[in-house]
Design an enzyme around this catalytic site. Structure first.
Site, mmCIF file in Angstrom:
data_model
loop_
_atom_site.group_PDB
_atom_site.id
_atom_site.type_symbol
_atom_site.label_atom_id
_atom_site.label_comp_id
_atom_site.label_asym_id
_atom_site.label_seq_id
_atom_site.Cartn_x
_atom_site.Cartn_y
_atom_site.Cartn_z
ATOM 1 N N ASP A 13 0.809 -1.222 0.000
ATOM 2 C CA ASP A 13 0.000 0.000 0.000
ATOM 3 C C ASP A 13 0.843 1.273 0.000
ATOM 4 O O ASP A 13 0.408 2.310 0.497
ATOM 5 C CB ASP A 13 -0.960 0.048 1.218
ATOM 6 C CG ASP A 13 -1.747 -1.229 1.369
ATOM 7 O OD1 ASP A 13 -2.247 -1.716 0.352
ATOM 8 O OD2 ASP A 13 -1.851 -1.749 2.502
ATOM 9 N N LYS A 16 2.428 2.306 -5.096
ATOM 10 C CA LYS A 16 3.173 1.855 -6.292
ATOM 11 C C LYS A 16 2.429 2.228 -7.572
ATOM 12 O O LYS A 16 3.037 2.570 -8.579
ATOM 13 C CB LYS A 16 3.384 0.332 -6.246
ATOM 14 C CG LYS A 16 4.280 -0.117 -5.104
ATOM 15 C CD LYS A 16 4.393 -1.613 -5.036
ATOM 16 C CE LYS A 16 3.152 -2.304 -4.504
ATOM 17 N NZ LYS A 16 2.818 -2.041 -3.106
ATOM 18 N N HIS A 41 -5.303 -1.157 -6.375
ATOM 19 C CA HIS A 41 -4.950 0.238 -6.558
ATOM 20 C C HIS A 41 -6.120 0.975 -7.183
ATOM 21 O O HIS A 41 -6.931 0.391 -7.890
ATOM 22 C CB HIS A 41 -3.660 0.398 -7.361
ATOM 23 C CG HIS A 41 -3.651 -0.365 -8.626
ATOM 24 N ND1 HIS A 41 -2.942 -1.540 -8.772
ATOM 25 C CD2 HIS A 41 -4.272 -0.150 -9.789
ATOM 26 C CE1 HIS A 41 -3.157 -2.007 -9.972
ATOM 27 N NE2 HIS A 41 -3.946 -1.183 -10.625
ATOM 28 N N GLN A 225 2.045 -5.919 -3.090
ATOM 29 C CA GLN A 225 2.463 -6.002 -1.680
ATOM 30 C C GLN A 225 3.827 -5.315 -1.507
ATOM 31 O O GLN A 225 4.115 -4.395 -2.247
ATOM 32 C CB GLN A 225 2.480 -7.453 -1.177
ATOM 33 C CG GLN A 225 1.092 -8.075 -1.059
ATOM 34 C CD GLN A 225 0.580 -8.679 -2.355
ATOM 35 O OE1 GLN A 225 1.312 -9.381 -3.026
ATOM 36 N NE2 GLN A 225 -0.663 -8.431 -2.696
#
Ligand code: IMP
Length: 428
Positions: A13, A16, A41, A225
């Site tokens: 989180d 990215k 996302h 992740q």
């Protein structure tokens, strides 16, 4: 020519997606290399907000080809839903643009049921998984009993293989966990339909990557992740079941280390974690609550409130080593406005012993015996949302970023100062 890897430097989180989005202009292929629909996302397009879990973040850039790589585990229901939603928004998600590697593994509803059953049985030792069937699907992959996406080339045959696997899982669900079995024929028919729908998207993922690299194209490898959720190098057993680190890009997509030009570690200006497991700089007071609210720290996939805490530079130093980071992207710096002082962990201590290396390798039980050693840095009160150049940040915010660079030994090339695409400072 090169591959760029975007990897989470903390517990996931980190933002990215926005880094991938920012770089997408310069690349030809965005390839997701690990995880499944446990990740998430948010993309904003045409005034609509969409939560994606599987389709790579580059999908909104029309010149980019997207690949769901062989290291990914795919829930076909989720993938079909995302393709439909994107198509309804006018995004081209045809087989020429969105490709699924034949080596990716398929998540079955029984994998999800097993994930939930195992979490329940673990009781106090539950991992806090997303219950998306990630662990059981990777377990089947390692046991060589999994179903690969390539089987969908023959939907009827695929349906039969699904029926066999569901029947085997049902025995486990009934005998080991006393749960109701899932309807084998119904699941097989549903999966047969997914196969018909997804078959045109199937490719040899590593061949596509090789072709792109040979043609001098840039590929962007998108990790899901983060480093501390990596199966081998994270805070085991409170980890996910895939290789989230930069090395996972080579494994999950199938290319060699010589191709890697940049490895960008993405980190928030503070730390968050979802699920169980040790988190030494966690803030259980009002400062933690304030960060959660200001940062909107609720899970994209499960909606769970994220645990929030101070920035831990031992983690970032560890991530720099494990991933071979060439640079850091520091997101959500704006969230820290108004907090003074700002504490950052620079080492850990126990019984007079001190270490500057994040002690992940002896497992979670060992990790909780350490206490963080903090340095206090001055905070700032000004809002950062409108700042676009590093030198225009308040001096304290500039000093905070410089302290991170100096302590971790890696330059910060991007700073996030707000949720919008433009609220980014490119600082290299
Ligand atoms: P699983 O990946 O669902 O098996 O969950 C294992 C651990 O990884 C749990 O602590 C989850 O909360 C965490 N996790 C999995 N995916 C993400 C993610 O995308 N962001 C943050 N945590 C995640």
């Amino acid at each position: 020519m090169p591959a760029i890897i975007v990897v989470g430097a903390q517990w996931g989180d980190e933002g990215k997606g926005r880094v991938v989005d920012g770089l997408a202009r310069e690349v030809h292929l965005v390839a997701r290399y690990n995880g499944g629909d446990n990740a998430g996302h948010t993309v904003v397009a045409e005034g609509r907000t969409l939560r994606l879990h599987l389709v790579p973040s580059g999908v909104l850039h029309p010149h980019v080809t997207c690949l769901i790589g062989g290291g990914v585990v795919v829930n076909p229901a989720q993938l079909v839903a995302e393709l439909d939603e994107l198509a309804a928004m006018g995004v081209d998600v045809g087989p020429r643009r969105v490709k699924l590697a034949a080596a990716a593994h398929i998540i079955l509803p029984t994998h999800r049921a097993l994930d939930g059953a195992r979490e329940t049985v673990r009781g106090k030792r539950a991992l806090g998984t997303t219950r998306r069937g990630i662990g059981p699907t990777y377990a089947d992959k390692a046991a060589r009993t999994g179903l690969r996406a390539g089987l969908m080339q023959d939907p009827e045959e695929f349906g039969e293989r699904v029926a066999e696997a569901v029947a085997a899982h049902n025995r486990l669900l009934q005998e080991q966990y006393g749960l109701t079995p899932l309807p084998v024929d119904e699941v097989a028919a549903e999966y047969c339909a997914y196969a018909r729908r997804l078959e045109p998207h199937l490719v040899d993922g590593s061949a596509l990557v090789a072709e792109m690299l040979m043609a001098g194209r840039t590929i962007l490898c998108e990790g899901a992740q983060g480093t501390l959720l990596d199966l081998d190098h994270g805070t085991y057993p409170y980890v996910t079941s895939s290789s989230a680190i930069a090395g996972g890009a080579l494994v999950g997509l199938g290319f060699g280390p010589r191709e890697v030009a940049r490895v960008i570690g993405v980190a928030k200006a503070y730390t968050t974690r979802v699920g169980e497991g040790p988190f030494l700089t966690e803030l259980l007071d009002e400062v933690g609550g304030r960060i959660r609210e200001a940062g909107g720290e609720y899970g994209t996939t499960t909606g769970r409130p994220r645990r929030c805490g101070w920035l831990d530079l031992t983690i970032l130093r560890y991530a720099a080593e494990i991933n071979g980071l060439t640079e850091l992207a520091l997101t959500k710096l704006d969230v820290l406005a108004g907090i003074h002082p700002l504490r950052v962990a620079v080492a850990y201590e126990r019984d007079g012993e001190r270490t500057t290396r994040f002690p992940a390798q002896f497992g979670a039980e060992e990790l909780v015996r350490w206490r963080p050693v903090y340095v206090d840095l001055p905070g700032w009160t000004q809002a950062l949302e409108g700042v676009r150049r590093r030198e225009d940040l308040p001096p304290e915010a500039q000093a905070y970023v410089a302290y991170v660079e100096e302590t971790v030994g890696v330059p910060v090339s991007l700073i996030g100062v707000g949720p919008d695409r433009e609220q980014t400072i490119w600082s290299l």
